[in-house]
Design a protein around this motif. Structure first.
Motif, PDB file in Angstrom:
ATOM      1  N   THR A   1       4.873 -62.238 -10.552  1.00 38.08           N
ATOM      2  CA  THR A   1       4.730 -62.450  -9.108  1.00 38.08           C
ATOM      3  C   THR A   1       5.741 -61.597  -8.357  1.00 38.08           C
ATOM      4  O   THR A   1       5.369 -60.632  -7.680  1.00 38.08           O
ATOM      5  CB  THR A   1       4.916 -63.937  -8.760  1.00 38.08           C
ATOM      6  OG1 THR A   1       6.193 -64.372  -9.229  1.00 38.08           O
ATOM      7  CG2 THR A   1       3.808 -64.774  -9.377  1.00 38.08           C
TER       8      THR A   1
ATOM      9  N   GLY B   1      12.749 -62.737 -10.045  1.00 31.76           N
ATOM     10  CA  GLY B   1      13.463 -63.994  -9.846  1.00 31.76           C
ATOM     11  C   GLY B   1      14.956 -63.797 -10.051  1.00 31.76           C
ATOM     12  O   GLY B   1      15.381 -62.867 -10.745  1.00 31.76           O
TER      13      GLY B   1
ATOM     14  N   ARG C   1      21.467 -69.024   0.563  1.00 27.33           N
ATOM     15  CA  ARG C   1      20.294 -69.871   0.790  1.00 27.33           C
ATOM     16  C   ARG C   1      20.746 -71.269   1.201  1.00 27.33           C
ATOM     17  O   ARG C   1      21.653 -71.824   0.605  1.00 27.33           O
ATOM     18  CB  ARG C   1      19.512 -69.954  -0.516  1.00 27.33           C
ATOM     19  CG  ARG C   1      18.349 -70.914  -0.503  1.00 27.33           C
ATOM     20  CD  ARG C   1      17.454 -70.593  -1.686  1.00 27.33           C
ATOM     21  NE  ARG C   1      16.396 -71.561  -1.878  1.00 27.33           N
ATOM     22  CZ  ARG C   1      15.256 -71.266  -2.480  1.00 27.33           C
ATOM     23  NH1 ARG C   1      15.035 -70.040  -2.921  1.00 27.33           N
ATOM     24  NH2 ARG C   1      14.339 -72.175  -2.653  1.00 27.33           N
TER      25      ARG C   1
ATOM     26  N   PRO D   1      14.808 -76.700  -2.640  1.00 28.41           N
ATOM     27  CA  PRO D   1      14.752 -76.830  -4.098  1.00 28.41           C
ATOM     28  C   PRO D   1      14.235 -75.567  -4.784  1.00 28.41           C
ATOM     29  O   PRO D   1      13.583 -74.733  -4.164  1.00 28.41           O
ATOM     30  CB  PRO D   1      13.784 -77.998  -4.289  1.00 28.41           C
ATOM     31  CG  PRO D   1      12.923 -77.995  -3.074  1.00 28.41           C
ATOM     32  CD  PRO D   1      13.774 -77.485  -1.947  1.00 28.41           C
TER      33      PRO D   1
ATOM     34  N   LEU E   1      15.395 -84.314  -4.663  1.00 24.23           N
ATOM     35  CA  LEU E   1      14.036 -84.873  -4.687  1.00 24.23           C
ATOM     36  C   LEU E   1      13.780 -85.523  -6.045  1.00 24.23           C
ATOM     37  O   LEU E   1      14.454 -85.217  -7.027  1.00 24.23           O
ATOM     38  CB  LEU E   1      12.994 -83.775  -4.452  1.00 24.23           C
ATOM     39  CG  LEU E   1      13.056 -83.030  -3.117  1.00 24.23           C
ATOM     40  CD1 LEU E   1      12.085 -81.848  -3.123  1.00 24.23           C
ATOM     41  CD2 LEU E   1      12.721 -83.987  -1.980  1.00 24.23           C
TER      42      LEU E   1
ATOM     43  N   LEU F   1       9.966 -82.133  -9.514  1.00 25.62           N
ATOM     44  CA  LEU F   1      10.486 -80.851  -9.988  1.00 25.62           C
ATOM     45  C   LEU F   1       9.351 -79.838 -10.013  1.00 25.62           C
ATOM     46  O   LEU F   1       8.231 -80.150 -10.442  1.00 25.62           O
ATOM     47  CB  LEU F   1      11.068 -81.011 -11.399  1.00 25.62           C
ATOM     48  CG  LEU F   1      11.639 -79.740 -12.043  1.00 25.62           C
ATOM     49  CD1 LEU F   1      12.933 -79.302 -11.345  1.00 25.62           C
ATOM     50  CD2 LEU F   1      11.918 -79.958 -13.529  1.00 25.62           C
ATOM     51  N   ALA F   2       9.636 -78.632  -9.550  1.00 24.72           N
ATOM     52  CA  ALA F   2       8.661 -77.535  -9.590  1.00 24.72           C
ATOM     53  C   ALA F   2       8.838 -76.773 -10.902  1.00 24.72           C
ATOM     54  O   ALA F   2       9.937 -76.318 -11.212  1.00 24.72           O
ATOM     55  CB  ALA F   2       8.889 -76.605  -8.397  1.00 24.72           C
TER      56      ALA F   2
ATOM     57  N   ARG G   1       7.172 -73.793 -13.747  1.00 26.22           N
ATOM     58  CA  ARG G   1       6.267 -72.650 -13.844  1.00 26.22           C
ATOM     59  C   ARG G   1       6.471 -71.945 -15.167  1.00 26.22           C
ATOM     60  O   ARG G   1       7.600 -71.811 -15.636  1.00 26.22           O
ATOM     61  CB  ARG G   1       6.560 -71.697 -12.680  1.00 26.22           C
ATOM     62  CG  ARG G   1       5.996 -70.310 -12.812  1.00 26.22           C
ATOM     63  CD  ARG G   1       5.918 -69.651 -11.431  1.00 26.22           C
ATOM     64  NE  ARG G   1       6.459 -68.307 -11.402  1.00 26.22           N
ATOM     65  CZ  ARG G   1       5.831 -67.238 -11.889  1.00 26.22           C
ATOM     66  NH1 ARG G   1       4.658 -67.358 -12.472  1.00 26.22           N
ATOM     67  NH2 ARG G   1       6.394 -66.052 -11.814  1.00 26.22           N
TER      68      ARG G   1
ATOM     69  N   ALA H   1      15.011 -70.352 -10.913  1.00 26.97           N
ATOM     70  CA  ALA H   1      14.967 -69.024 -10.291  1.00 26.97           C
ATOM     71  C   ALA H   1      14.173 -69.017  -8.994  1.00 26.97           C
ATOM     72  O   ALA H   1      12.969 -69.256  -9.011  1.00 26.97           O
ATOM     73  CB  ALA H   1      14.367 -67.997 -11.255  1.00 26.97           C
TER      74      ALA H   1
ATOM     75  N   ILE I   1       8.849 -81.741   3.230  1.00 27.69           N
ATOM     76  CA  ILE I   1       9.498 -80.875   2.239  1.00 27.69           C
ATOM     77  C   ILE I   1       9.939 -79.588   2.922  1.00 27.69           C
ATOM     78  O   ILE I   1       9.125 -78.869   3.482  1.00 27.69           O
ATOM     79  CB  ILE I   1       8.536 -80.492   1.110  1.00 27.69           C
ATOM     80  CG1 ILE I   1       7.902 -81.711   0.492  1.00 27.69           C
ATOM     81  CG2 ILE I   1       9.234 -79.620   0.075  1.00 27.69           C
ATOM     82  CD1 ILE I   1       8.684 -82.407  -0.552  1.00 27.69           C
TER      83      ILE I   1
ATOM     84  N   GLY J   1      10.193 -70.613   1.692  1.00 25.91           N
ATOM     85  CA  GLY J   1       8.938 -69.900   1.840  1.00 25.91           C
ATOM     86  C   GLY J   1       8.028 -70.610   2.821  1.00 25.91           C
ATOM     87  O   GLY J   1       6.934 -70.163   3.087  1.00 25.91           O
ATOM     88  N   GLN J   2       8.484 -71.753   3.323  1.00 21.35           N
ATOM     89  CA  GLN J   2       7.639 -72.526   4.239  1.00 21.35           C
ATOM     90  C   GLN J   2       8.273 -72.627   5.613  1.00 21.35           C
ATOM     91  O   GLN J   2       7.719 -73.257   6.498  1.00 21.35           O
ATOM     92  CB  GLN J   2       7.392 -73.920   3.643  1.00 21.35           C
ATOM     93  CG  GLN J   2       6.583 -73.824   2.349  1.00 21.35           C
ATOM     94  CD  GLN J   2       6.615 -75.081   1.514  1.00 21.35           C
ATOM     95  OE1 GLN J   2       7.086 -76.116   1.946  1.00 21.35           O
ATOM     96  NE2 GLN J   2       6.112 -74.983   0.301  1.00 21.35           N
TER      97      GLN J   2
HETATM   98  O1  TXA Z   1       6.553 -66.656  -7.939  1.00 17.22           O
HETATM   99  C1  TXA Z   1       7.454 -67.435  -7.691  1.00 17.22           C
HETATM  100  O2  TXA Z   1       7.259 -68.653  -7.441  1.00 17.22           O
HETATM  101  C2  TXA Z   1       8.888 -66.884  -7.677  1.00 17.22           C
HETATM  102  C3  TXA Z   1       9.214 -66.418  -9.100  1.00 17.22           C
HETATM  103  C4  TXA Z   1      10.637 -65.953  -9.229  1.00 17.22           C
HETATM  104  O3  TXA Z   1       8.920 -67.447 -10.005  1.00 17.22           O
HETATM  105  N1  TXA Z   1       9.827 -67.851  -7.228  1.00 17.22           N
HETATM  106  C5  TXA Z   1       9.894 -68.231  -5.930  1.00 17.22           C
HETATM  107  O4  TXA Z   1      10.921 -69.103  -5.675  1.00 17.22           O
HETATM  108  O5  TXA Z   1       9.136 -67.848  -5.067  1.00 17.22           O
HETATM  109  P1  TXA Z   1      11.434 -69.460  -4.218  1.00 17.22           P
HETATM  110  O6  TXA Z   1      12.685 -70.231  -4.426  1.00 17.22           O
HETATM  111  O7  TXA Z   1      11.547 -68.253  -3.388  1.00 17.22           O
HETATM  112  O8  TXA Z   1      10.361 -70.455  -3.680  1.00 17.22           O
HETATM  113  C6  TXA Z   1      10.229 -71.722  -4.302  1.00 17.22           C
HETATM  114  C7  TXA Z   1       9.423 -72.651  -3.469  1.00 17.22           C
HETATM  115  C8  TXA Z   1      10.138 -73.041  -2.218  1.00 17.22           C
HETATM  116  O9  TXA Z   1       9.244 -72.967  -1.135  1.00 17.22           O
HETATM  117  C9  TXA Z   1      10.589 -74.456  -2.532  1.00 17.22           C
HETATM  118  O10 TXA Z   1      10.852 -75.232  -1.427  1.00 17.22           O
HETATM  119  C10 TXA Z   1       9.439 -74.954  -3.355  1.00 17.22           C
HETATM  120  O11 TXA Z   1       9.186 -73.860  -4.188  1.00 17.22           O
HETATM  121  N2  TXA Z   1       9.798 -76.085  -4.179  1.00 17.22           N
HETATM  122  C11 TXA Z   1      10.649 -76.126  -5.207  1.00 17.22           C
HETATM  123  N3  TXA Z   1      10.769 -77.370  -5.696  1.00 17.22           N
HETATM  124  C12 TXA Z   1       9.949 -78.148  -4.974  1.00 17.22           C
HETATM  125  C13 TXA Z   1       9.635 -79.541  -4.994  1.00 17.22           C
HETATM  126  N4  TXA Z   1      10.192 -80.365  -5.864  1.00 17.22           N
HETATM  127  N5  TXA Z   1       8.730 -79.972  -4.099  1.00 17.22           N
HETATM  128  C14 TXA Z   1       8.155 -79.126  -3.217  1.00 17.22           C
HETATM  129  N6  TXA Z   1       8.433 -77.813  -3.129  1.00 17.22           N
HETATM  130  C15 TXA Z   1       9.327 -77.332  -4.003  1.00 17.22           C
END
Ligand code: TXA
Ligand code: MG
Length: 317
Positions: free
Chosen positions: A36, A39, A59, A64, A117, A120-121, A123, A143, A222, A226-227
């Motif tokens: 994608t 990271g 950040r 999260p 929270l 957990l996200a 991938r 990451a 949440i 990215g949101q």
């Molecule tokens: O493609 C991707 O997802 C890339 C690569 C590096 O894996 N990572 C990425 O991470 O885009 P980041 O941190 O830029 O975006 C992670 C998103 C954020 O919008 C965050 O809030 C959401 O994931 N997120 C993480 N944990 C969450 C949770 N427990 N509930 C809801 N949203 C969560």
């Protein structure tokens, strides 16, 4: 750990993987390619290492992070798996899909990763270099995208360095990211919900799930970088849905238009997604005050492309 350090450039080979894994084990930060975007990885179990991610990116700490695992078995200690998770992971892992699931008690993950929270996200990336690195380390890697908070996501090692050189231990160079958009995030802790459009179109997910996904309400609680409205921001202003271009603008085209850089002259949304961040980086570096962007159809990967463009165009703080 934002004091100046020498950022090692590591090759995507056995020596590079071993060095990256040793740095992760020592609590250091290593940027690495996924299909994608790149990271910025750290040992997900270490508070100190995860805190260093937030410091290096500047950040906001309430956002999260996604935990990256080498295989599905590795999610067992982390989250409570569901039938929907099985359906989606079965169809799309490894790949550009992140699942948000209920966090297990005593999961070996720093509280900073989940921002407190109870979900957990997780991938499982498909990129062979990401898989090799996760295999070499043998533990979950937290990451976010390897950019300073609020800036354009990196799809090459060369994009990582301007923002993070001297702030992280190393970057592994695995060439250009193929998908070019962050993963699609699906919330499965309650009603299956599309939390972030991304590299896997919502239509494909709904087909595998056998029913529609709820859409995340704009005002939902949440908080996610990215949101947030302004994100992925180039220095230049962005003008979207440009059906013609004005003098002095940097022109980012789509389809058969005269322009400076074209996301896809053939009008192919996969090609456009893969080129999006690299072209934004390049046009931003040209110094133009405004980048004008052709209209992109709102279907398939176009949904995620338009989402990123709208955020890049949003008013800045
Ligand atoms: O493609 C991707 O997802 C890339 C690569 C590096 O894996 N990572 C990425 O991470 O885009 P980041 O941190 O830029 O975006 C992670 C998103 C954020 O919008 C965050 O809030 C959401 O994931 N997120 C993480 N944990 C969450 C949770 N427990 N509930 C809801 N949203 C969560
Ligand atoms: Mg990001």
């Amino acid at each position: 750990m934002t004091e100046s350090q020498t950022t090692e450039r590591l090759a995507a080979d056995a020596a590079g993987y071993a060095r990256a894994a040793a740095l992760w084990a020592a609590g250091r930060l290593v940027a690495f390619p996924t299909e994608t975007v790149y990271g910025l990885g750290a040992d997900a179990a270490s508070d100190r290492a995860v805190a260093a991610i937030f410091a290096a990116k500047e950040r906001p700490a309430f956002n999260p992070l996604i935990v990256h695992v080498p295989d599905r078995a590795a999610t067992e200690a982390l989250v409570h798996w569901t039938d929907d998770a099985e359906a989606l992971a079965g169809a799309f892992w490894p790949g550009p899909l992140t699942l948000v699931l209920p966090l297990r008690d005593r999961a070996p993950v720093s509280k900073l990763v989940t921002a407190g929270l109870d979900t957990l996200a997780v991938r499982m990336p498909a990129h062979p270099v990401a898989q090799a690195l996760l295999g070499a380390f043998g533990r979950p890697v937290a990451a976010p995208s390897a950019n300073r908070s609020g800036r354009i996501s990196p799809t090459r090692a060369a994009h990582v360095l301007p923002g993070l050189d001297g702030r992280i231990a190393a970057v592994v160079d695995g060439g250009a990211a193929e998908v070019g958009l962050e993963s699609t995030i699906v919330g499965l802790a309650g009603t299956p919900t599309l939390l972030r459009p991304g590299g896997l179109p919502g239509e494909a997910l709904e087909a595998a799930l056998g029913r529609p996904l709820a859409r995340r309400a704009e005002a939902a609680a949440i908080s996610a970088p990215g949101q947030t409205a302004s994100h992925y921001a180039p220095r230049a202003a962005l003008r979207l849905d440009a059906r013609d271009f004005r003098p002095g603008e940097a022109r980012l085209g789509f389809g058969r238009v005269a322009c400076d850089l074209n996301l896809s002259a053939a009008g192919d949304l996969h090609e456009a997604a893969a080129a999006l961040f690299a072209h934004l980086h390049a046009l931003d570096a040209s110094g133009a005050a405004t980048i004008a962007v052709s209209p992109i159809p709102e279907r398939g990967l176009g949904v995620a492309i338009n989402d990123r463009l709208r955020r890049a165009a949003a008013p800045r703080d």
